[in-house]
Design an enzyme around this catalytic site. Structure first.
Site, PDB file in Angstrom:
ATOM      1  N   PRO A  18       0.786  -1.227   0.000  1.00 18.06           N
ATOM      2  CA  PRO A  18       0.000   0.000   0.000  1.00 18.06           C
ATOM      3  C   PRO A  18       0.819   1.278   0.000  1.00 18.06           C
ATOM      4  CG  PRO A  18      -0.117  -1.101   2.127  1.00 18.06           C
ATOM      5  CD  PRO A  18       0.526  -2.063   1.178  1.00 18.06           C
ATOM      6  N   ASN A  19       0.355   2.206  -0.793  1.00 17.29           N
ATOM      7  CA  ASN A  19       0.870   3.579  -0.890  1.00 17.29           C
ATOM      8  C   ASN A  19       2.181   3.697  -1.650  1.00 17.29           C
ATOM      9  OD1 ASN A  19      -1.282   4.847   0.611  1.00 17.29           O
ATOM     10  ND2 ASN A  19      -0.444   3.821   2.400  1.00 17.29           N
TER      11      ASN A  19
ATOM     12  N   ARG B  56       5.692  12.450  -2.784  1.00 18.63           N
ATOM     13  CA  ARG B  56       5.670  13.042  -1.435  1.00 18.63           C
ATOM     14  C   ARG B  56       6.737  12.405  -0.575  1.00 18.63           C
ATOM     15  NH1 ARG B  56      -0.752  12.498  -0.592  1.00 18.63           N
ATOM     16  NH2 ARG B  56      -1.245  13.620  -2.491  1.00 18.63           N
TER      17      ARG B  56
ATOM     18  N   TYR C  78      11.611   8.679   1.539  1.00 21.56           N
ATOM     19  CA  TYR C  78      11.554   7.632   0.520  1.00 21.56           C
ATOM     20  C   TYR C  78      12.323   7.952  -0.767  1.00 21.56           C
ATOM     21  CZ  TYR C  78       7.911   5.865   3.589  1.00 21.56           C
ATOM     22  OH  TYR C  78       7.231   5.401   4.671  1.00 21.56           O
TER      23      TYR C  78
ATOM     24  N   ASN D  22       8.094  -5.688  -0.867  1.00 23.58           N
ATOM     25  CA  ASN D  22       7.973  -4.514  -0.003  1.00 23.58           C
ATOM     26  C   ASN D  22       6.497  -4.421   0.353  1.00 23.58           C
ATOM     27  OD1 ASN D  22       7.855  -2.147   1.370  1.00 23.58           O
ATOM     28  ND2 ASN D  22       9.016  -0.936  -0.120  1.00 23.58           N
TER      29      ASN D  22
ATOM     30  N   ALA E  30       3.157  -0.847   4.857  1.00 23.04           N
ATOM     31  CA  ALA E  30       2.672  -0.879   6.242  1.00 23.04           C
ATOM     32  C   ALA E  30       2.122  -2.252   6.636  1.00 23.04           C
ATOM     33  CB  ALA E  30       1.601   0.193   6.432  1.00 23.04           C
TER      34      ALA E  30
ATOM     35  N   GLU F  27      12.231  -9.807   2.180  1.00 18.79           N
ATOM     36  CA  GLU F  27      11.533  -8.584   2.589  1.00 18.79           C
ATOM     37  C   GLU F  27      12.440  -7.387   2.336  1.00 18.79           C
ATOM     38  OE1 GLU F  27      10.331  -8.612   6.740  1.00 18.79           O
ATOM     39  OE2 GLU F  27      10.287  -6.418   6.792  1.00 18.79           O
TER      40      GLU F  27
ATOM     41  N   HIS G 241      12.741  -2.909   2.220  1.00 19.85           N
ATOM     42  CA  HIS G 241      12.183  -1.584   2.506  1.00 19.85           C
ATOM     43  C   HIS G 241      13.125  -0.515   1.999  1.00 19.85           C
ATOM     44  CE1 HIS G 241       9.084  -3.306   5.000  1.00 19.85           C
ATOM     45  NE2 HIS G 241      10.014  -4.067   5.542  1.00 19.85           N
TER      46      HIS G 241
ATOM     47  N   ARG H 295      13.099   4.431  12.623  1.00 21.46           N
ATOM     48  CA  ARG H 295      11.852   5.199  12.563  1.00 21.46           C
ATOM     49  C   ARG H 295      10.953   4.883  13.773  1.00 21.46           C
ATOM     50  NH1 ARG H 295       9.353   4.800   6.775  1.00 21.46           N
ATOM     51  NH2 ARG H 295       8.182   6.565   7.640  1.00 21.46           N
TER      52      ARG H 295
END
Ligand code: CA2
Length: 148
Positions: free
Chosen positions: A10-11, A18, A23, A74, A77, A98, A100, A107
């Site tokens: 997601p996203n 943004r 990112y 990836n 969330a 996995e 990221h 974070r």
């Protein structure tokens, strides 16, 4: 050689639009191009997908597992929340890395937990788009060894 499915949660479709401080400024299309360039010549086909829907990601993990493909995932969330994705990876028997973009351990606390890491062969985070290429580099020799 088996294919590698690069699955994005997601996203991640918002990449490059943004939050460049976290990112980076590359878009998901840029990441896809980089992955395809890295895989070129390896004899490995790349399937590159993104979804904002947990169930769709579950189905894509099943699909990759059934095809004997490796997965660079990836999960966004969902990494931190999804028992369904964890069960899908375990159930599909797929070789999954996995990845990221950001260093999730530097974070918020809720990003320090991954529900999927225990069913993945490894985890790569914090290297921006390079995390995907490192994931690919990690999977390629394992898939090649499986074939022989
Ligand atoms: O660092 C990563 O790759 C993450 O998987 C990205 C997820 C986040 O929830 C994970 O904790 C770490 C978020 C992806 C959202 O991407 C955006 C990109 C631009 C603007 C807004 C969101």
């Amino acid at each position: 050689m088996a294919a590698i499915h690069v699955l994005n949660g997601p996203n991640l479709n918002l990449l490059g639009t943004r939050e460049p401080g976290i990112y980076g400024s590359l878009t998901l299309g840029d990441v896809e191009r980089m992955v395809r360039e890295r895989a070129a010549g390896s004899g490995t086909g790349i399937v590159f997908r993104q979804s904002n829907h947990e169930g769709e990601l579950v189905s894509w993990i099943h699909e990759a597992g059934a095809a004997g493909a490796g997965i660079v995932l990836n999960a966004g969330a969902y990494t931190h929340t999804s028992v369904a994705l964890r069960d899908a990876i375990a159930g599909a028997g797929a070789l999954c890395v996995e990845v990221h973009l950001s260093n999730v351990h530097a974070r918020e606390h809720f990003r320090h937990t991954s529900l999927i890491a225990p069913v993945c062969v490894g985890v790569i985070c914090g290297f921006g788009a390079q995390s995907y290429l490192l994931g690919l580099d990690a999977l390629l020799p394992i898939l090649a060894a499986r074939k022989t």
